[in-house]
Design a protein around this motif. Structure first.
Motif, mmCIF file in Angstrom:
data_model
loop_
_atom_site.group_PDB
_atom_site.id
_atom_site.type_symbol
_atom_site.label_atom_id
_atom_site.label_comp_id
_atom_site.label_asym_id
_atom_site.label_seq_id
_atom_site.Cartn_x
_atom_site.Cartn_y
_atom_site.Cartn_z
ATOM 1 N N GLY A 186 -17.937 6.256 10.822
ATOM 2 C CA GLY A 186 -19.667 6.253 11.698
ATOM 3 C C GLY A 186 -19.835 7.340 12.182
ATOM 4 N N ARG A 187 -20.625 7.881 12.417
ATOM 5 C CA ARG A 187 -21.385 8.508 12.991
ATOM 6 C C ARG A 187 -22.383 8.005 14.248
ATOM 7 N NH1 ARG A 187 -22.953 14.054 10.108
ATOM 8 N NH2 ARG A 187 -22.732 13.106 8.294
ATOM 9 N N PHE A 188 -22.766 8.136 14.796
ATOM 10 C CA PHE A 188 -23.837 7.803 15.539
ATOM 11 C C PHE A 188 -24.751 9.145 16.400
ATOM 12 C CE2 PHE A 188 -19.747 5.892 16.679
ATOM 13 C CZ PHE A 188 -19.747 4.749 16.462
ATOM 14 N N GLY A 189 -26.438 8.331 16.655
ATOM 15 C CA GLY A 189 -27.585 9.504 16.940
ATOM 16 C C GLY A 189 -27.332 9.820 18.607
ATOM 17 N N ARG A 190 -25.828 9.540 19.291
ATOM 18 C CA ARG A 190 -26.091 8.798 20.440
ATOM 19 C C ARG A 190 -24.677 8.534 21.189
ATOM 20 N NH1 ARG A 190 -24.905 4.447 21.611
ATOM 21 N NH2 ARG A 190 -26.333 2.529 20.823
ATOM 22 N N PRO A 191 -24.113 9.066 21.984
ATOM 23 C CA PRO A 191 -22.259 8.460 22.547
ATOM 24 C C PRO A 191 -22.423 7.959 22.356
ATOM 25 C CG PRO A 191 -23.400 10.514 24.241
ATOM 26 C CD PRO A 191 -24.352 10.161 23.080
ATOM 27 N N PRO A 192 -21.560 7.446 21.575
ATOM 28 C CA PRO A 192 -21.132 5.346 21.442
ATOM 29 C C PRO A 192 -20.598 4.745 22.577
ATOM 30 C CG PRO A 192 -19.461 6.590 19.912
ATOM 31 C CD PRO A 192 -20.485 7.507 20.721
ATOM 32 N N THR A 193 -20.940 3.615 23.044
ATOM 33 C CA THR A 193 -20.671 2.885 23.942
ATOM 34 C C THR A 193 -18.952 1.901 22.871
ATOM 35 O OG1 THR A 193 -21.287 0.416 23.031
ATOM 36 C CG2 THR A 193 -22.614 2.609 24.856
ATOM 37 N N PHE A 194 -18.175 1.663 24.005
ATOM 38 C CA PHE A 194 -17.274 0.866 24.198
ATOM 39 C C PHE A 194 -16.854 -0.133 23.263
ATOM 40 C CE2 PHE A 194 -13.159 -1.493 25.105
ATOM 41 C CZ PHE A 194 -11.962 -0.481 24.366
ATOM 42 N N GLY A 195 -17.979 -0.410 23.540
ATOM 43 C CA GLY A 195 -18.285 -2.225 22.561
ATOM 44 C C GLY A 195 -18.773 -2.140 21.284
ATOM 45 N N GLU A 196 -19.472 -0.574 21.105
ATOM 46 C CA GLU A 196 -19.305 0.121 19.850
ATOM 47 C C GLU A 196 -18.131 0.058 18.734
ATOM 48 O OE1 GLU A 196 -23.824 1.246 19.636
ATOM 49 O OE2 GLU A 196 -22.391 2.900 20.596
ATOM 50 N N LEU A 197 -17.498 0.237 19.801
ATOM 51 C CA LEU A 197 -16.053 0.374 18.437
ATOM 52 C C LEU A 197 -14.523 -0.009 18.361
ATOM 53 C CD1 LEU A 197 -15.570 3.821 20.604
ATOM 54 C CD2 LEU A 197 -16.753 3.605 18.491
ATOM 55 N N SER A 198 -14.814 -1.644 19.563
ATOM 56 C CA SER A 198 -13.886 -2.458 19.526
ATOM 57 C C SER A 198 -13.741 -2.754 18.068
ATOM 58 C CB SER A 198 -14.514 -3.232 20.392
ATOM 59 O OG SER A 198 -13.745 -4.475 20.887
ATOM 60 N N GLY A 199 -13.244 -2.671 17.674
ATOM 61 C CA GLY A 199 -13.099 -3.719 16.173
ATOM 62 C C GLY A 199 -13.034 -3.098 14.960
ATOM 63 N N ARG A 200 -13.127 -1.186 14.805
ATOM 64 C CA ARG A 200 -14.120 -0.830 14.339
ATOM 65 C C ARG A 200 -12.888 -0.208 13.916
ATOM 66 N NH1 ARG A 200 -18.898 1.639 13.184
ATOM 67 N NH2 ARG A 200 -20.116 1.413 14.346
ATOM 68 N N ALA A 201 -12.864 0.391 11.833
ATOM 69 C CA ALA A 201 -11.666 0.704 11.194
ATOM 70 C C ALA A 201 -11.425 2.057 11.832
ATOM 71 C CB ALA A 201 -12.381 0.161 9.891
ATOM 72 N N ALA A 202 -10.693 2.628 10.954
ATOM 73 C CA ALA A 202 -10.345 4.048 11.134
ATOM 74 C C ALA A 202 -11.033 5.237 10.097
ATOM 75 C CB ALA A 202 -8.826 4.543 10.903
#
Length: 257
Positions: free
Chosen positions: A176-192
């Motif tokens: 995924g891509r983000f429109g702002r720096p992501p938070t750690f919560g948005e990355l937890s459990g996210r796929a490669a």
């Protein structure tokens, strides 16, 4: 007047060192890639360097005096390597005026400003030899999570290891891509980002905080990498690249995101 004399007067040693390392590495690589023709060297060097450093030079989050120092350093270092860009030189000239108006630097810098502008406006001497490759010693550590900006998009990566005797980190991108720096919560459990294909050893991914403001810390000491499958036999553990080429890698990897 010499390039280093101007750079020393900027009183921004880390910014100057990081920018010089990026330029020396990238100019050297371009001279190896196309050794017989230097006529379009500027077109191959300047745009990707500006893409990385615009995260500082054009950012409202950056202190004005830091942006001004950055523009002057960019113009001086391009000139050092036999390159020039009309827009960069114009930005540097305006930055010199702003630094003097706000009395940011020394009286010596203010007195020599007309000479500095003339120096940067003059055609640079052509580069006669390949720049010395700068040594690298990354400050990133396994478990760091970072956000990397390319143009208006942000991409998150996990530091899996540090290789080459602490020379460079091996990172794996999250999907995924983000429109702002992501938070750690948005990355937890996210796929490669891709099965085994989102891992890169990145030469020049050295500083954190990053003087170019392109790489930002999200978390540290994290134990869970992006969810995915390790590379299979014969697929390789990771792909080698550098901080400038990584920008193209990101565009390719996240083209459909």
């Amino acid at each position: 007047m010499r390039h280093q004399q101007i750079l020393d007067k900027l009183a921004a040693p880390l910014l100057v060192r990081a920018l010089n390392e990026d330029l020396a590495r990238w100019v050297g690589w371009q001279l190896v890639a196309v050794p017989e023709d230097h006529r379009d060297l500027g077109q191959r060097v300047i745009p990707p360097i500006l893409t990385r450093w615009r995260c500082l030079l054009d950012s409202d989050d950056t202190a004005a005096e830091t942006r001004h120092r950055g523009w002057v350093a960019m113009a001086v270092l391009l000139h050092r390597y036999g390159l020039t860009d009309q827009a960069v030189t114009a930005h540097a000239s305006a930055a010199i005026d702003s630094l003097n108006r706000d009395v940011v630097l020394s009286d010596a810098f203010a007195r020599q400003s007309p000479a500095i502008k003339d120096f940067l406006s003059a055609p640079p001497p052509p580069l006669t030899r390949r720049p010395r490759r700068p040594g690298t010693l990354t400050l990133l550590r396994p478990g760091d999570v970072v956000s990397i900006q390319v143009e208006a998009s942000f991409h998150a990566a996990f530091v899996r290891e540090v290789a080459g005797g602490n020379e460079y980190p091996v990172i794996e991108f999250y999907a995924g891509r983000f429109g702002r720096p992501p938070t750690f919560g948005e990355l937890s459990g996210r796929a490669a980002g891709d099965r085994g294909g989102a891992r890169f050893g990145v030469v020049g991914l050295t500083y954190l905080p990053d003087p170019a403001n392109q790489v930002r810390a999200v978390a540290s000491g994290h134990r869970q990498p992006p969810l995915g499958i390790d590379p299979g036999p014969g697929e390789g553990r990771y792909t080698m690249t550098d901080i400038i080429r990584l920008q193209h890698v990101i565009e390719r990897l996240f083209r459909e995101a």
